[in-house]
Design an enzyme around this catalytic site. Structure first.
Site, PDB file in Angstrom:
ATOM      1  N   GLY A  88      -2.324  94.693  16.553  1.00 45.47           N
ATOM      2  CA  GLY A  88      -1.527  95.136  15.417  1.00 45.47           C
ATOM      3  C   GLY A  88      -1.544  96.643  15.246  1.00 45.47           C
ATOM      4  O   GLY A  88      -1.154  97.162  14.206  1.00 45.47           O
ATOM      5  N   GLY A  89      -1.997  97.356  16.298  1.00 41.77           N
ATOM      6  CA  GLY A  89      -1.966  98.814  16.257  1.00 41.77           C
ATOM      7  C   GLY A  89      -2.878  99.434  15.223  1.00 41.77           C
ATOM      8  O   GLY A  89      -2.639 100.570  14.801  1.00 41.77           O
ATOM      9  N   SER A 165      -4.274  94.286  22.853  1.00 44.86           N
ATOM     10  CA  SER A 165      -3.650  95.505  22.347  1.00 44.86           C
ATOM     11  C   SER A 165      -4.691  96.379  21.638  1.00 44.86           C
ATOM     12  O   SER A 165      -5.686  96.768  22.250  1.00 44.86           O
ATOM     13  CB  SER A 165      -2.468  95.161  21.436  1.00 44.86           C
ATOM     14  OG  SER A 165      -1.701  96.315  21.160  1.00 44.86           O
ATOM     15  N   ASP A 270       5.077  96.603  30.382  1.00 40.07           N
ATOM     16  CA  ASP A 270       4.424  97.205  29.228  1.00 40.07           C
ATOM     17  C   ASP A 270       4.302  98.706  29.480  1.00 40.07           C
ATOM     18  O   ASP A 270       3.713  99.118  30.488  1.00 40.07           O
ATOM     19  CB  ASP A 270       3.037  96.577  29.046  1.00 40.07           C
ATOM     20  CG  ASP A 270       2.255  97.155  27.877  1.00 40.07           C
ATOM     21  OD1 ASP A 270       2.799  98.011  27.146  1.00 40.07           O
ATOM     22  OD2 ASP A 270       1.098  96.739  27.684  1.00 40.07           O
ATOM     23  N   HIS A 300       4.775  93.911  26.306  1.00 34.68           N
ATOM     24  CA  HIS A 300       3.566  94.012  25.496  1.00 34.68           C
ATOM     25  C   HIS A 300       3.513  92.847  24.510  1.00 34.68           C
ATOM     26  O   HIS A 300       4.428  92.634  23.741  1.00 34.68           O
ATOM     27  CB  HIS A 300       3.551  95.340  24.739  1.00 34.68           C
ATOM     28  CG  HIS A 300       2.215  95.663  24.135  1.00 34.68           C
ATOM     29  ND1 HIS A 300       1.168  96.158  24.881  1.00 34.68           N
ATOM     30  CD2 HIS A 300       1.745  95.549  22.866  1.00 34.68           C
ATOM     31  CE1 HIS A 300       0.115  96.349  24.098  1.00 34.68           C
ATOM     32  NE2 HIS A 300       0.435  95.987  22.873  1.00 34.68           N
TER      33      HIS A 300
END
Length: 324
Positions: A88-89, A165, A270, A300
């Site tokens: 979720g960055g 991620s 990605d 991604h």
């Protein structure tokens, strides 16, 4: 992410956030629907789940995933323990997210394994290293908890840190910390699983240039997330974002000495693939045991949207864990 907004035109809108004049953000809508935990021992539920507080002051907790069949096994056969950090960055997502729930459930059944997924504080309200601190605190909770799902069914000698991620970024940095901490005994980490780990840097890589207009996770969206997540006043060559800019050899030597094995996975669809391969190669050069699994195509976060790709990932994960 929103399919109605072009991320290369409006990365904030694509992420479902608005930037306020004071530097804070407003989350306009949440792409990550949530699934409640369920610990009802029902035959139709293959994996039982429950949430347990870790730090009430920070509102952090962990979600436990336990295959139902292990509860009925006689004698009890302890399973590997996977600590899974969601993506979720650093700005979005939750351990309660439906995509995280489905992914961890499938891993728990496929491997099988007991999984602990920590809920960590999000940026920009809590910039890095808050997520790392919360994730490390969750490891301390695991090693000292009296919860029976952990004490009875998880094998503390077979613990792996895994993330997707930004979760892969967390797994890497927590691995560096944990490798130097003797206080985690009897928890014994055997390796890291970095799935499409989220890294960056001030200079664009060839894959970022090639996929500058990617409609899933273009570099401009990554830039926004790093701007919100990194400590104020630093650029994206900070070690949290660009691990190759500040490799700490003494930490890698600690991991090497413990015989950890590291799996790095990704795909050439990605934009982050070049950074993932670069880190993998550096770790190999430093003498660590690293396995790279990179596929053609994809994008991604493909495992959350393409069941066939997810199956391949689960097979790779199973082979990696059984080879240790």
């Amino acid at each position: 992410m929103s399919n109605q907004i072009d991320p290369t035109v409006d990365p904030y809108g694509y992420l479902g956030i608005a930037r306020n004049t004071d530097g804070s953000i407003t989350r306009i809508f949440d792409f990550f629907a949530k699934t409640p935990a369920c610990s009802d021992n029902n035959d139709s539920i293959p994996v039982l789940t429950k949430d347990i507080p870790v730090n009430k002051s920070n509102n952090t907790w962990v979600r436990l995933f336990c295959p139902r069949k292990v509860l009925d096994s006689t004698p009890i056969a302890k399973l590997p323990l996977i600590v899974y950090y969601h993506g979720g960055g650093f700005v979005l997502g939750s351990a309660a997210g439906s995509t995280c729930y489905e992914f961890c459930t499938n891993i728990a059944v496929k491997i099988p394994a007991v999984i602990v997924s920590p809920e960590y504080r999000l940026a920009p309200e809590h910039r890095l290293p808050a997520a790392y601190n919360d994730s490390m605190e969750a490891l301390q909770w695991i090693k000292s908890t009296s919860d029976q799902w952990i004490t009875k069914y998880a094998d503390f000698s077979k613990c792996y840190l895994m993330g997707s991620s930004s979760g892969g970024n967390i797994a890497y940095h927590i691995g560096l910390r944990a490798g130097c901490v003797d206080l985690l005994n009897p928890l014994k980490i055997q390796g890291l699983i970095l799935h499409q780990p989220f890294f960056g840097g001030t200079r664009r890589t060839p894959s970022e240039l090639r996929l500058a207009n990617d409609k899933i996770f273009p570099p401009c969206v990554a830039d926004v997330l790093w701007e919100l997540a990194l400590p104020k006043g630093v650029d994206s060559d900070h070690e949290y974002c660009n691990p190759t800019a500040g490799i700490k050899l003494e930490l890698l030597d600690k991991i090497k000495g413990q015989g950890w094995k590291i799996l790095v996975t990704g795909c050439d669809g990605d934009p982050l693939i070049d950074r993932q391969i670069e880190l993998m190669n550096i770790l190999k050069e430093k003498g660590l045991i690293v396995v790279g699994e990179f596929s053609n195509g994809g994008f991604h976060g493909y495992e959350f949207h393409d069941s066939s790709k997810a199956k391949v990932l689960f097979d790779v994960l199973e082979n990696f864990l059984t080879s240790l």
